[in-house]
Design a protein around this motif. Structure first.
Motif, PDB file in Angstrom:
ATOM      1  N   ILE A   4      -3.768  16.942  -2.162  1.00  0.00           N
ATOM      2  CA  ILE A   4      -2.601  16.270  -1.589  1.00  0.00           C
ATOM      3  C   ILE A   4      -2.946  14.791  -1.477  1.00  0.00           C
ATOM      4  O   ILE A   4      -3.944  14.428  -0.859  1.00  0.00           O
ATOM      5  CB  ILE A   4      -2.263  16.796  -0.174  1.00  0.00           C
ATOM      6  CG1 ILE A   4      -2.307  18.325  -0.129  1.00  0.00           C
ATOM      7  CG2 ILE A   4      -0.945  16.218   0.316  1.00  0.00           C
ATOM      8  CD1 ILE A   4      -1.052  19.032  -0.448  1.00  0.00           C
ATOM      9  N   SER A   5      -2.124  13.922  -2.082  1.00  0.00           N
ATOM     10  CA  SER A   5      -2.346  12.477  -1.934  1.00  0.00           C
ATOM     11  C   SER A   5      -1.245  11.886  -1.089  1.00  0.00           C
ATOM     12  O   SER A   5      -0.085  12.297  -1.182  1.00  0.00           O
ATOM     13  CB  SER A   5      -2.348  11.728  -3.266  1.00  0.00           C
ATOM     14  OG  SER A   5      -2.564  12.553  -4.318  1.00  0.00           O
ATOM     15  N   PHE A   6      -1.646  10.905  -0.286  1.00  0.00           N
ATOM     16  CA  PHE A   6      -0.704  10.226   0.620  1.00  0.00           C
ATOM     17  C   PHE A   6      -0.664   8.750   0.240  1.00  0.00           C
ATOM     18  O   PHE A   6      -1.681   8.180  -0.124  1.00  0.00           O
ATOM     19  CB  PHE A   6      -1.177  10.351   2.061  1.00  0.00           C
ATOM     20  CG  PHE A   6      -1.471  11.766   2.488  1.00  0.00           C
ATOM     21  CD1 PHE A   6      -0.448  12.651   2.765  1.00  0.00           C
ATOM     22  CD2 PHE A   6      -2.784  12.210   2.607  1.00  0.00           C
ATOM     23  CE1 PHE A   6      -0.721  13.960   3.156  1.00  0.00           C
ATOM     24  CE2 PHE A   6      -3.066  13.514   2.994  1.00  0.00           C
ATOM     25  CZ  PHE A   6      -2.035  14.390   3.274  1.00  0.00           C
ATOM     26  N   PHE A   7       0.512   8.156   0.387  1.00  0.00           N
ATOM     27  CA  PHE A   7       0.644   6.749   0.026  1.00  0.00           C
ATOM     28  C   PHE A   7       1.360   5.952   1.121  1.00  0.00           C
ATOM     29  O   PHE A   7       2.162   6.499   1.878  1.00  0.00           O
ATOM     30  CB  PHE A   7       1.426   6.607  -1.295  1.00  0.00           C
ATOM     31  CG  PHE A   7       0.645   7.120  -2.471  1.00  0.00           C
ATOM     32  CD1 PHE A   7      -0.269   6.318  -3.145  1.00  0.00           C
ATOM     33  CD2 PHE A   7       0.790   8.442  -2.884  1.00  0.00           C
ATOM     34  CE1 PHE A   7      -1.005   6.807  -4.214  1.00  0.00           C
ATOM     35  CE2 PHE A   7       0.056   8.942  -3.954  1.00  0.00           C
ATOM     36  CZ  PHE A   7      -0.842   8.112  -4.615  1.00  0.00           C
ATOM     37  N   ALA A   8       1.044   4.655   1.144  1.00  0.00           N
ATOM     38  CA  ALA A   8       1.716   3.664   1.992  1.00  0.00           C
ATOM     39  C   ALA A   8       1.698   4.092   3.463  1.00  0.00           C
ATOM     40  O   ALA A   8       0.636   4.446   3.989  1.00  0.00           O
ATOM     41  CB  ALA A   8       3.121   3.388   1.450  1.00  0.00           C
ATOM     42  N   ALA A   9       2.859   4.061   4.131  1.00  0.00           N
ATOM     43  CA  ALA A   9       2.884   4.331   5.574  1.00  0.00           C
ATOM     44  C   ALA A   9       2.347   5.728   5.895  1.00  0.00           C
ATOM     45  O   ALA A   9       1.692   5.925   6.923  1.00  0.00           O
ATOM     46  CB  ALA A   9       4.320   4.187   6.092  1.00  0.00           C
TER      47      ALA A   9
ATOM     48  N   GLU B  46       1.303  -7.048   0.459  1.00  0.00           N
ATOM     49  CA  GLU B  46       0.398  -6.132  -0.235  1.00  0.00           C
ATOM     50  C   GLU B  46       1.241  -5.060  -0.908  1.00  0.00           C
ATOM     51  O   GLU B  46       2.156  -4.512  -0.287  1.00  0.00           O
ATOM     52  CB  GLU B  46      -0.577  -5.471   0.745  1.00  0.00           C
ATOM     53  CG  GLU B  46      -1.790  -6.347   1.046  1.00  0.00           C
ATOM     54  CD  GLU B  46      -2.808  -5.669   1.937  1.00  0.00           C
ATOM     55  OE1 GLU B  46      -3.676  -6.388   2.448  1.00  0.00           O
ATOM     56  OE2 GLU B  46      -2.716  -4.433   2.133  1.00  0.00           O
ATOM     57  N   TYR B  47       0.917  -4.790  -2.167  1.00  0.00           N
ATOM     58  CA  TYR B  47       1.581  -3.716  -2.904  1.00  0.00           C
ATOM     59  C   TYR B  47       0.603  -2.575  -3.109  1.00  0.00           C
ATOM     60  O   TYR B  47      -0.585  -2.804  -3.378  1.00  0.00           O
ATOM     61  CB  TYR B  47       2.042  -4.198  -4.281  1.00  0.00           C
ATOM     62  CG  TYR B  47       3.245  -5.094  -4.266  1.00  0.00           C
ATOM     63  CD1 TYR B  47       4.527  -4.559  -4.353  1.00  0.00           C
ATOM     64  CD2 TYR B  47       3.114  -6.472  -4.167  1.00  0.00           C
ATOM     65  CE1 TYR B  47       5.636  -5.374  -4.354  1.00  0.00           C
ATOM     66  CE2 TYR B  47       4.218  -7.302  -4.164  1.00  0.00           C
ATOM     67  CZ  TYR B  47       5.484  -6.746  -4.258  1.00  0.00           C
ATOM     68  OH  TYR B  47       6.585  -7.556  -4.260  1.00  0.00           O
ATOM     69  N   ILE B 119       5.925   2.559  -5.969  1.00  0.00           N
ATOM     70  CA  ILE B 119       5.179   1.364  -5.559  1.00  0.00           C
ATOM     71  C   ILE B 119       5.777   0.936  -4.221  1.00  0.00           C
ATOM     72  O   ILE B 119       7.002   1.002  -4.046  1.00  0.00           O
ATOM     73  CB  ILE B 119       5.309   0.231  -6.600  1.00  0.00           C
ATOM     74  CG1 ILE B 119       4.704   0.677  -7.934  1.00  0.00           C
ATOM     75  CG2 ILE B 119       4.616  -1.036  -6.096  1.00  0.00           C
ATOM     76  CD1 ILE B 119       4.833  -0.353  -9.063  1.00  0.00           C
ATOM     77  N   TRP B 120       4.909   0.518  -3.293  1.00  0.00           N
ATOM     78  CA  TRP B 120       5.367   0.143  -1.955  1.00  0.00           C
ATOM     79  C   TRP B 120       4.865  -1.241  -1.614  1.00  0.00           C
ATOM     80  O   TRP B 120       3.791  -1.649  -2.022  1.00  0.00           O
ATOM     81  CB  TRP B 120       4.866   1.148  -0.902  1.00  0.00           C
ATOM     82  CG  TRP B 120       5.329   2.518  -1.248  1.00  0.00           C
ATOM     83  CD1 TRP B 120       6.519   3.105  -0.903  1.00  0.00           C
ATOM     84  CD2 TRP B 120       4.642   3.464  -2.078  1.00  0.00           C
ATOM     85  NE1 TRP B 120       6.593   4.347  -1.469  1.00  0.00           N
ATOM     86  CE2 TRP B 120       5.473   4.594  -2.187  1.00  0.00           C
ATOM     87  CE3 TRP B 120       3.427   3.450  -2.751  1.00  0.00           C
ATOM     88  CZ2 TRP B 120       5.104   5.714  -2.931  1.00  0.00           C
ATOM     89  CZ3 TRP B 120       3.051   4.559  -3.498  1.00  0.00           C
ATOM     90  CH2 TRP B 120       3.881   5.679  -3.578  1.00  0.00           C
ATOM     91  N   LYS B 121       5.686  -1.898  -0.771  1.00  0.00           N
ATOM     92  CA  LYS B 121       5.424  -3.288  -0.407  1.00  0.00           C
ATOM     93  C   LYS B 121       5.249  -3.367   1.099  1.00  0.00           C
ATOM     94  O   LYS B 121       6.049  -2.805   1.852  1.00  0.00           O
ATOM     95  CB  LYS B 121       6.652  -4.091  -0.841  1.00  0.00           C
ATOM     96  CG  LYS B 121       6.692  -5.506  -0.416  1.00  0.00           C
ATOM     97  CD  LYS B 121       7.777  -6.258  -1.174  1.00  0.00           C
ATOM     98  CE  LYS B 121       9.186  -5.783  -0.900  1.00  0.00           C
ATOM     99  NZ  LYS B 121      10.190  -6.474  -1.712  1.00  0.00           N
ATOM    100  N   LYS B 122       4.206  -4.060   1.521  1.00  0.00           N
ATOM    101  CA  LYS B 122       4.002  -4.289   2.959  1.00  0.00           C
ATOM    102  C   LYS B 122       4.034  -5.789   3.198  1.00  0.00           C
ATOM    103  O   LYS B 122       3.328  -6.533   2.510  1.00  0.00           O
ATOM    104  CB  LYS B 122       2.658  -3.710   3.383  1.00  0.00           C
ATOM    105  CG  LYS B 122       2.455  -3.668   4.870  1.00  0.00           C
ATOM    106  CD  LYS B 122       1.097  -3.058   5.186  1.00  0.00           C
ATOM    107  CE  LYS B 122       1.057  -2.520   6.592  1.00  0.00           C
ATOM    108  NZ  LYS B 122      -0.271  -1.940   6.884  1.00  0.00           N
ATOM    109  N   GLY B 128       2.308  -9.675  12.923  1.00  0.00           N
ATOM    110  CA  GLY B 128       2.287  -8.237  12.610  1.00  0.00           C
ATOM    111  C   GLY B 128       2.488  -7.961  11.136  1.00  0.00           C
ATOM    112  O   GLY B 128       2.342  -8.855  10.304  1.00  0.00           O
ATOM    113  N   GLU B 129       2.800  -6.725  10.834  1.00  0.00           N
ATOM    114  CA  GLU B 129       2.958  -6.295   9.454  1.00  0.00           C
ATOM    115  C   GLU B 129       3.932  -5.125   9.414  1.00  0.00           C
ATOM    116  O   GLU B 129       4.120  -4.441  10.422  1.00  0.00           O
ATOM    117  CB  GLU B 129       1.597  -5.862   8.879  1.00  0.00           C
ATOM    118  CG  GLU B 129       0.942  -4.749   9.685  1.00  0.00           C
ATOM    119  CD  GLU B 129      -0.535  -4.575   9.341  1.00  0.00           C
ATOM    120  OE1 GLU B 129      -1.302  -5.562   9.498  1.00  0.00           O
ATOM    121  OE2 GLU B 129      -0.908  -3.477   8.931  1.00  0.00           O
TER     122      GLU B 129
END
Lengths: 83, 136
Positions: A4-9, B46-47, B119-122, B128-129
């Motif tokens: 299981i891979s998790f990404f971002a938040a 950050e991506y 793809i995600w962007k922070k 803060g972030e």
């Protein structure tokens, strides 16, 4: 076992990019997620917004899962740039 | 050609991918990091990408663009990791015999990319972030 891979938040809340998970009692994506939530209750907050991919293809709750699969859990995407 | 890049995007290399002497039009889009978002001052982004799946999804989008318009070449380079203000986070480019299909296909590719490519962007601010579009 499945990966299981998790990404971002979701990765940040779980605290690791990937785990090995015993999904032998789970036949599809929905069942895997229910089992995962028992182990990682924090996933519950993402349950209705997160997207799921099995082996790099978008999956549905009823998509079958078997040993050796890689399942990715991630929030709605936000790549690219300006809206 | 599709590429996920961990260092600054190279424009010369990108444009060379689109070279084709049978084409009369090259349209390319350069998406850059803006210094503000939703009323807040942005310091940098950050991506993060699910890289193997992102490449596959971007290839699929380019394939759909080819099915729809008479284009010769299509390319996407997307940056991941920390990206500073004014730097390029994404290049999308298309070459075609004529300008109409090139403009249309280029816009299609960047619009679709934002819908389906993992793809995600922070955004990082002075105080803060925040992940964008995370729903969590």
């Amino acid at each position: 076992m499945v990966t299981i891979s998790f990404f971002a938040a979701i990765r940040e809340r779980i605290g690791t990019p990937s785990i090995q998970f015993d999904a032998s009692q789970a036949a599809n994506v929905s069942q895997v997620i229910n089992r995962l939530i028992e182990t990682y209750p924090v996933l519950e907050e993402f349950q209705y917004s997160m997207l799921v991919a099995v082996n790099d293809s978008y999956a549905k709750p009823e998509t079958p899962v078997q040993s050796g699969d890689t399942i990715a859990l991630f929030p709605p995407v936000s790549g690219g740039c300006c809206d | 050609m599709i590429r996920i890049c961990h260092s600054p995007l190279g424009l010369d290399e990108f444009l060379s991918v689109l070279e084709d002497q049978s084409t009369g039009a090259v349209v390319f889009f350069d998406g850059r990091v803006r210094n503000h978002s939703q009323g807040k001052e942005v310091l940098y982004l950050e991506y993060e990408a699910n890289e193997s799946m992102a490449v596959k999804e971007m290839e699929d989008i380019c394939r759909r663009a080819r099915d729809r318009w008479p284009i010769e070449k299509a390319a996407v380079f997307h940056r991941v990791g920390r990206v500073g203000l004014g730097e390029s986070s994404v290049f999308v480019g298309v070459s075609s015999g004529h300008r109409g299909p090139a403009f249309s296909a280029c816009q299609f590719i960047i619009d679709e990319l934002k819908k389906t490519v993992p793809i995600w962007k922070k955004e990082f601010y002075a105080d803060g972030e925040q992940w964008i579009g995370s729903g969590g």
